[in-house]
Design an enzyme around this catalytic site. Structure first.
Site, mmCIF file in Angstrom:
data_model
loop_
_atom_site.group_PDB
_atom_site.id
_atom_site.type_symbol
_atom_site.label_atom_id
_atom_site.label_comp_id
_atom_site.label_asym_id
_atom_site.label_seq_id
_atom_site.Cartn_x
_atom_site.Cartn_y
_atom_site.Cartn_z
ATOM 1 N N SER A 105 0.795 -1.239 0.000
ATOM 2 C CA SER A 105 0.000 0.000 0.000
ATOM 3 C C SER A 105 0.818 1.275 0.000
ATOM 4 O O SER A 105 0.257 2.348 -0.182
ATOM 5 C CB SER A 105 -0.908 0.029 1.218
ATOM 6 O OG SER A 105 -2.020 -0.756 0.957
ATOM 7 N N LYS A 153 0.416 3.460 -2.871
ATOM 8 C CA LYS A 153 -0.797 4.286 -3.016
ATOM 9 C C LYS A 153 -0.449 5.773 -2.953
ATOM 10 O O LYS A 153 -1.164 6.613 -3.504
ATOM 11 C CB LYS A 153 -1.814 3.926 -1.926
ATOM 12 C CG LYS A 153 -2.386 2.507 -2.071
ATOM 13 C CD LYS A 153 -3.246 2.138 -0.868
ATOM 14 C CE LYS A 153 -3.804 0.728 -0.989
ATOM 15 N NZ LYS A 153 -4.541 0.309 0.222
ATOM 16 N N TYR A 167 -3.770 -2.354 -10.203
ATOM 17 C CA TYR A 167 -3.622 -2.142 -8.750
ATOM 18 C C TYR A 167 -2.751 -3.233 -8.120
ATOM 19 O O TYR A 167 -1.790 -2.939 -7.393
ATOM 20 C CB TYR A 167 -5.024 -2.116 -8.128
ATOM 21 C CG TYR A 167 -5.042 -2.139 -6.620
ATOM 22 C CD1 TYR A 167 -4.784 -0.992 -5.874
ATOM 23 C CD2 TYR A 167 -5.320 -3.323 -5.928
ATOM 24 C CE1 TYR A 167 -4.796 -1.026 -4.481
ATOM 25 C CE2 TYR A 167 -5.334 -3.358 -4.543
ATOM 26 C CZ TYR A 167 -5.074 -2.215 -3.828
ATOM 27 O OH TYR A 167 -5.080 -2.246 -2.459
ATOM 28 N N TYR A 204 -4.780 3.243 8.067
ATOM 29 C CA TYR A 204 -6.124 2.659 8.175
ATOM 30 C C TYR A 204 -6.763 3.029 9.506
ATOM 31 O O TYR A 204 -6.644 4.157 9.960
ATOM 32 C CB TYR A 204 -6.071 1.127 7.979
ATOM 33 C CG TYR A 204 -5.356 0.752 6.721
ATOM 34 C CD1 TYR A 204 -5.816 1.217 5.496
ATOM 35 C CD2 TYR A 204 -4.203 -0.023 6.731
ATOM 36 C CE1 TYR A 204 -5.159 0.901 4.313
ATOM 37 C CE2 TYR A 204 -3.545 -0.347 5.550
ATOM 38 C CZ TYR A 204 -4.041 0.117 4.360
ATOM 39 O OH TYR A 204 -3.395 -0.191 3.204
ATOM 40 N N VAL A 226 1.005 -3.772 3.819
ATOM 41 C CA VAL A 226 0.931 -5.078 4.478
ATOM 42 C C VAL A 226 2.185 -5.925 4.272
ATOM 43 O O VAL A 226 2.321 -6.981 4.887
ATOM 44 C CB VAL A 226 -0.301 -5.938 4.081
ATOM 45 C CG1 VAL A 226 -1.587 -5.392 4.642
ATOM 46 C CG2 VAL A 226 -0.380 -6.170 2.616
#
Ligand code: GLU
Length: 320
Positions: free
Chosen positions: A81, A84, A208, A256, A274
């Site tokens: 992530s 991102k 993605y 998160y 992760v």
């Protein structure tokens, strides 16, 4: 790992003396390894589940461009992530503020892959760092090009930021996630059902999964984060205003449903993945990358968070 001319930063009145960065990182590496509780790597992507959790690395690039590090700094890991952030930078460059019609800017207070909120909020993800939001930013980058070209653009952005062409996608990790990514398929189809995908879900998701499967060392990742520091003389990939906004989103949404806890404990913007990596930014001062594959309850690196709680505090680095 050689240390390149670590300079002793000046101490500030009333605070404990600021240690030499070289010594601090070596001590930190020892402290982290001494406490044997390494935790468990992400289990829902089989290629990540089999990684030895007993690994730790930290790299820091300071505003003068010097790279420092300790631990497994030349081991490549799956940045997941953390990409991102780069994808959002490109999507904003493409769509400008119109991107915010498709994705929000609020912390979600939910797990990275939660679907509940997406239904409650009619298919507009809370922020660009939860999976649904990152699927939307990836969809924006994909518009008008083939997945291969969108991926090439993302990889090139990261290579330029890191000033290193030896950064690649691990196709086995991407395939592993594709084969087991039922949640992300559900999220993508949900977005499509609300008209919030411009490309076929499988195409957006393929892009993605592949950009999440980028691999870097902490040294490369810390280098790639320099543009977010906004230090004079550093790489200028975004305007000052965009750099500030990306940092604001990293602080409020980068971990998160553990974002508030991270901001409280660490006090600087960060984005986790992760794979066990975290990129953290001390505006004007440093770009820090940590990695340890074992995760905490929120899906963020356990030892990485612990290291980031200790290290910036000792350097007196905080945005507050
Ligand atoms: N590729 C991962 C997923 O979509 C990214 C999640 C993360 O790194 O937090 O599940």
């Amino acid at each position: 790992m050689p240390h390149h001319g670590a300079k002793r930063p000046p101490s500030q009145a009333g605070d404990a003396p600021i240690p030499d960065l070289h010594t601090l990182l070596d001590d930190l590496d020892r402290t982290i390894r001494a406490d044997g509780d390494w935790g468990t790597p992400a289990s829902y992507i089989p290629e990540l589940a089999r990684i030895d959790p007993a690994q730790f690395a930290i790299s820091v690039v300071t505003a003068d461009g010097q790279l420092h590090g300790a631990g497994d700094v030349s081991t490549r890991f799956s940045v997941q992530s953390i990409t991102k952030v780069f994808t959002l930078a490109i999507a904003l460059g493409r769509a400008g503020d119109q991107l915010w019609q498709r994705v929000g800017r609020e912390p979600s207070g939910r797990a990275f892959n939660s679907i509940v909120q997406l239904e409650q909020e009619q298919g507009r993800p809370r922020n660009p760092f939860i999976n649904a939001g990152a699927i939307v930013t990836t969809d924006e980058v994909l518009c008008g090009r083939a997945p291969r070209d969108a991926l090439a653009e993302i990889v090139q952005f990261v290579r330029t930021a890191a000033e290193d062409d030896n950064i690649h996608i691990n196709n086995a990790v991407a395939a592993s996630e594709t084969a087991h990514g039922h949640r992300n398929f559900a999220l993508a189809h949900f977005l499509a059902s609300y008209g919030n995908l411009k490309n076929p879900p499988e195409m957006t998701l393929g892009t993605y999964f592949h950009h999440c499967a980028l691999e870097m060392t902490t040294a490369q990742l810390a280098m790639a984060g320099r543009f977010l520091m906004g230090a004079p003389g550093g790489p200028r990939l975004l305007s000052t205003q965009r750099i500030r906004r990306l940092n604001a989103l990293m602080l409020t949404c980068g971990h998160y449903d553990g974002s508030g806890d991270f901001a409280y404990r660490v006090g600087i913007p960060g984005k986790s993945g992760v794979g066990g990596g975290i990129l953290a930014i001390v505006p004007g001062k440093a770009s820090i990358a940590v990695w340890s594959p074992g995760l905490n309850l929120y899906g963020n690196s356990n030892k990485g968070t612990q290291a980031l709680e200790i290290m910036p505090k000792k350097m007196n680095w905080s945005i507050f």
